[in-house]
Structures are given as C-alpha cells and as structure tokens.
Design an enzyme around this catalytic site. Structure first.
Site, PDB file in Angstrom:
ATOM      1  N   LYS A  98      25.023  20.100  32.698  1.00 18.77           N
ATOM      2  CA  LYS A  98      26.289  19.835  31.536  1.00 18.77           C
ATOM      3  C   LYS A  98      27.612  20.307  31.532  1.00 18.77           C
ATOM      4  O   LYS A  98      28.059  19.880  31.220  1.00 18.77           O
ATOM      5  CB  LYS A  98      25.021  20.556  30.011  1.00 18.77           C
ATOM      6  CG  LYS A  98      23.630  19.380  30.032  1.00 18.77           C
ATOM      7  CD  LYS A  98      22.913  19.736  28.737  1.00 18.77           C
ATOM      8  CE  LYS A  98      22.353  21.193  28.700  1.00 18.77           C
ATOM      9  NZ  LYS A  98      21.060  21.353  29.576  1.00 18.77           N
ATOM     10  N   THR A 144      17.732  33.597  34.326  1.00 14.18           N
ATOM     11  CA  THR A 144      17.138  34.803  35.140  1.00 14.18           C
ATOM     12  C   THR A 144      16.827  34.598  36.052  1.00 14.18           C
ATOM     13  O   THR A 144      16.234  35.525  36.393  1.00 14.18           O
ATOM     14  CB  THR A 144      15.861  33.476  33.981  1.00 14.18           C
ATOM     15  OG1 THR A 144      14.795  32.669  34.281  1.00 14.18           O
ATOM     16  CG2 THR A 144      15.461  33.510  32.520  1.00 14.18           C
ATOM     17  N   GLY A 198      21.817  28.543  30.659  1.00 13.40           N
ATOM     18  CA  GLY A 198      22.576  29.141  31.815  1.00 13.40           C
ATOM     19  C   GLY A 198      23.664  28.050  32.408  1.00 13.40           C
ATOM     20  O   GLY A 198      23.281  26.887  32.554  1.00 13.40           O
ATOM     21  N   HIS A 199      25.217  27.846  31.766  1.00 14.38           N
ATOM     22  CA  HIS A 199      26.075  26.397  32.814  1.00 14.38           C
ATOM     23  C   HIS A 199      26.737  27.070  33.578  1.00 14.38           C
ATOM     24  O   HIS A 199      27.719  27.968  33.131  1.00 14.38           O
ATOM     25  CB  HIS A 199      26.880  26.137  31.536  1.00 14.38           C
ATOM     26  CG  HIS A 199      25.779  25.557  30.333  1.00 14.38           C
ATOM     27  ND1 HIS A 199      26.100  24.616  29.355  1.00 14.38           N
ATOM     28  CD2 HIS A 199      24.578  24.973  30.365  1.00 14.38           C
ATOM     29  CE1 HIS A 199      25.388  24.421  28.457  1.00 14.38           C
ATOM     30  NE2 HIS A 199      24.188  24.701  29.029  1.00 14.38           N
ATOM     31  N   ASP A 204      18.913  22.610  32.813  1.00 13.26           N
ATOM     32  CA  ASP A 204      19.336  22.488  34.313  1.00 13.26           C
ATOM     33  C   ASP A 204      19.907  21.865  34.685  1.00 13.26           C
ATOM     34  O   ASP A 204      19.730  20.747  36.357  1.00 13.26           O
ATOM     35  CB  ASP A 204      18.350  23.601  34.901  1.00 13.26           C
ATOM     36  CG  ASP A 204      18.204  24.916  34.704  1.00 13.26           C
ATOM     37  OD1 ASP A 204      18.257  25.313  33.890  1.00 13.26           O
ATOM     38  OD2 ASP A 204      16.453  25.319  34.450  1.00 13.26           O
ATOM     39  N   GLN A 258      20.440  24.177  26.864  1.00  8.41           N
ATOM     40  CA  GLN A 258      18.656  23.610  27.077  1.00  8.41           C
ATOM     41  C   GLN A 258      18.804  21.845  28.222  1.00  8.41           C
ATOM     42  O   GLN A 258      19.705  22.008  27.833  1.00  8.41           O
ATOM     43  CB  GLN A 258      17.317  24.028  26.392  1.00  8.41           C
ATOM     44  CG  GLN A 258      17.522  25.608  26.008  1.00  8.41           C
ATOM     45  CD  GLN A 258      18.549  26.530  25.354  1.00  8.41           C
ATOM     46  OE1 GLN A 258      18.653  25.879  24.175  1.00  8.41           O
ATOM     47  NE2 GLN A 258      19.133  27.409  25.561  1.00  8.41           N
TER      48      GLN A 258
END
Length: 429
Positions: free
Chosen positions: A18, A300, A42-43, A15, A223
């Site tokens: 990136k 999430t 999740g980007h 998080d 990640q």
C-alpha cells in the site's frame, strides 16, 4: 468541503504494498491521511535505491507540498512517533512542516505493551500472534473511555492524575491475573511531559484541517481487510477496522467524501502470525515465494507464511470495501514459476465467513479449489508498458481481473517507485 478523495486499502492480510501506491498517488493530493492502526503497521518505500520504512507517519511524507495527517482513528506510541520523526529528519525530510496529528488520537503506553506481551505469553499455543506493541490494549482503553489522548498531555496535572488511575487499573491485572511485574506510572508521566513539547506544534483539529483542503484527499489504510476486527479471520485479526468505511470514522471525513476505493493486492498471498490461511504452501513453491519476495515483516522481521493468490477471499474484501480498481503488487516474484495457481473456491464450503470462523488454533477443514495457469518464466522487472509483458503474464492479469470483476489498473514489477506497469488507465502520473 467537497474534494475528490481516494481510499487505498489492502485486500489481504497486510503487507500488500500500500505504501508504494500511496507514494505514487500522493503528488496529485493535497493531503494523505492515516486513519487506523498504530506502529504495528509497516509501509516500505524505495526511492532512488534508498529504503524508508514507515510505521505511523503517512506514506506521502516524502512528497513536498503534501500535508500528512495522523487521524483520530490511529493509536499513537509517543516513542515510536519520536523515533520515526528523527529517522526521517536524519534523511533530510522536513517532517515537522509536513505532518499534523489529531489531538484525539489515543496513546499507546508502557502498560499497554506489558498487557499485550503478558496475554500472548499466557495464551501458549492459542496465541494470536500480535506484534506485542500494545495496540490492542490501547484500543480497548479507547472503547472503555479511559484512554489518554494527545490532547490530554498539554494539561500536565490532569494528565498525571489520569495516568495514575490508568496504571493502577492495569497493574492490578498484570500482577494479580498474569503474575508479572507492574509498570511504573511516574516513568510514563515524565515521558509524556517531554512528548508534549514535541507534539504541540504538530497537534491540531485535523477534521477542520481536512475540510479546509482544496485538493484531493488520499486515505491510507494499514494492515489488510482480512485482519479487520469485524470482517477478518476473527479472532486472528488486528484491533481496528481496516476496511474503507473506517476512513470516515478515523478521520472525520463524511460519507460523501470517498469517491474511489483502490484495492492493493499482492500477486500471491502472505500472512504474518497465527490464523487460517487456506492457500498456504509448505512446499518448495512456498519457499520460492518467500525467498524471491523477501517475505519478512517490515515491522517485526518475522517470516511471512506464503501461498497462492486467494480469489475467493478477495471477492469478499472487494465487496465489503466497494473497490473500484486494483493494483497488483510483487508481480515479478512469479517470474520463475512454470505453473501458477489461483484459488477460485473452497471445497465443500461456499460461505466465506463460516470458512474463516475457525477454532482457537486456526485450523480450517476446507480445501482450496485451484485453477492453474501457465507461468511466463521470464524477467518482467524492466517492463514499463503493459503490451511488453509476456503473453502468459497478460493472460494472468486479465484472467484475474475477470474472476474478480474489477479492473487491474497497474502491475508492480519491483520495489522501486518507478517499477510500475500501467495497464489500461494511466492513474499514476
């Protein structure tokens, strides 16, 4: 092939931002490659006020003329990939002309999701805090040499036989060990038959594709390094290698094709799920970081745990990745703090790996040693030139660079693509 290539790696627990850095660097790249993880990533990209959240597809997908590659090190959920393609196409992005997927990617299937959820439920308080999306079990099947890979779906008969065997195996564990309902193999067989039609024009030998590129290759990590299955806070880690070295095994690039490793660091620290977190704040400062940073997982929706920046841990992740430059993200979240702290050591323990070798509940016996710096207490979101940052903000950046021994090449002061302050070297066009 001998192209200049850059790996963009998160140096914390994920998080970090990136996706924004990859998006900014991608115009000068021939290809952007995802090389590990799955749709547990999740980007988030913000362009012109519009937010786009990506889970599998590389963050260069918004750029015309850039080839986006899902490499062999990624585990692919057919449903997640289909949904992501449809989401992007609904925004007018021509995904199918920009995306290629390795035929060697293992698939994440319903049996993997069922196993992931059953394990977490049975673990009780000792659960790891996975996303429940089947990523770990899919990687287990890869290592056990029983995975269904993308290349398998084009031979329906053979693929169906493999699915029957795989589901027999996993259903035995689900019903006999965990005591939950089995999952249906025939449903997956039907789904993969339809998936074959979608993926066939996109699937290829991505190693050959990358070695034919004449321009820069940009490798996008998912990640963060503290979630690396070998070097992270084990066992509270993800199921793949998240460090720069994985860019080679997860894409087919060779040892001589990574010229630079850019580390991405949030100006404070966050973590989703269970596990050790030495600088975690359960106080008003932690609540302020969470509210100002809108700290909820993009995959999430879970609230992120928040704390001060951990320099001690960053030194370790810089070391294992070979980081050459850093981008400091979410800097503007610190704008209202009167005092800002940096963790420079752990009391009574100088060994980072033994510090993170924790008991099953993730409790640490060490305490962080802090260095305090004055806050700047002013809005930085409109700043674009480093010299215009408040003097206290510049001192923070320079002190952090000194402590880490790495140049901080840019500072992000907002979510949008243009909210970036380049410090010394103009890396971003």
């Amino acid at each position: 092939m001998r192209n200049k290539s850059i790996a963009v790696i998160g140096l914390q627990w994920g998080d970090e931002g990136k996706g924004k850095i990859v998006d900014l660097l991608s115009p000068r790249s021939a290809a952007v490659v995802r090389f590990q993880g799955g749709h547990n990533a999740g980007h988030t990209l913000v362009v012109g006020g519009a937010k786009t959240i990506l889970h599998l597809i590389p963050s260069g997908i918004l750029r015309e003329g850039v080839v986006n590659v899902i490499g062999n090190g990624v585990v692919v959920s057919p449903e997640a990939l289909r949904n992501e393609i449809e989401m992007l196409e609904s925004k007018g992005i021509p995904v199918r002309t920009r995306l290629k997927v390795s035929t060697e990617c293992p698939l994440v299937l319903s049996c993997h999701v069922a196993l992931d959820l059953a394990r977490e439920q049975s673990a009780g308080e000792a659960k790891i805090g996975t996303t429940g999306r089947g990523i770990g079990p899919a990687y287990e099947d890869k290592v056990a040499r029983r995975a269904i890979r993308i290349g398998d779906v084009f031979d329906t008969r053979s693929c169906n036989e493999k699915i029957e065997k795989l589901y027999d195996y996993h259903n035995f564990v689900l019903t006999k060990y965990f005591g939950v309902d089995p999952v249906e193999a025939h449903t997956t067989q039907e789904e993969l038959s339809k998936f074959a039609e979608l993926i066939q024009p996109l699937a290829c030998d991505t190693v050959e594709l990358l070695h034919k590129q004449s321009g820069e290759i940009l490798f996008e990590g998912a990640q963060g390094s503290l979630l690396d299955v070998d070097f992270g806070t084990y066992p509270f880690v993800t199921s793949s290698n998240t460090i720069a070295g994985a860019a080679i095994t997860g894409s087919g690039a060779n040892l001589f094709e990574i010229d630079e490793v850019i580390g991405v660091v949030k100006a404070y620290t966050t973590r989703v799920g269970a596990g050790p977190f030495p600088t975690e704040l359960n106080d008003p400062d932690g609540e302020l970081l969470a509210s100002r940073g809108q700290e909820f997982g993009s995959t999430t929706g879970r609230p992120r745990r928040c704390g001060w920046l951990d320099v001690k841990a960053l030194r370790r992740t810089i070391q294992v990745n070979g980081v050459t430059k850093i981008y400091l993200m979410k800097f503007d979240v610190l704008d209202t703090f009167k005092e800002i702290k940096l963790c420079v050591d752990y009391e009574g323990d100088s060994n980072i790996q033994s510090t993170f070798s924790c008991n099953p509940t993730g409790i640490l016996s060490v305490k962080p040693v802090y260095e305090s710096l004055p806050g700047w207490e002013s809005d930085t979101t409109s700043v674009r030139d480093y010299s215009e940052l408040p003097s206290e903000a510049q001192k923070y950046v320079e002190r952090l660079s000194e402590l880490l021994g790495v140049e901080i090449a840019g500072v992000s002061v907002g979510a949008s693509r243009d909210a970036m302050v380049n410090s010394h070297q103009q890396l971003i066009p």
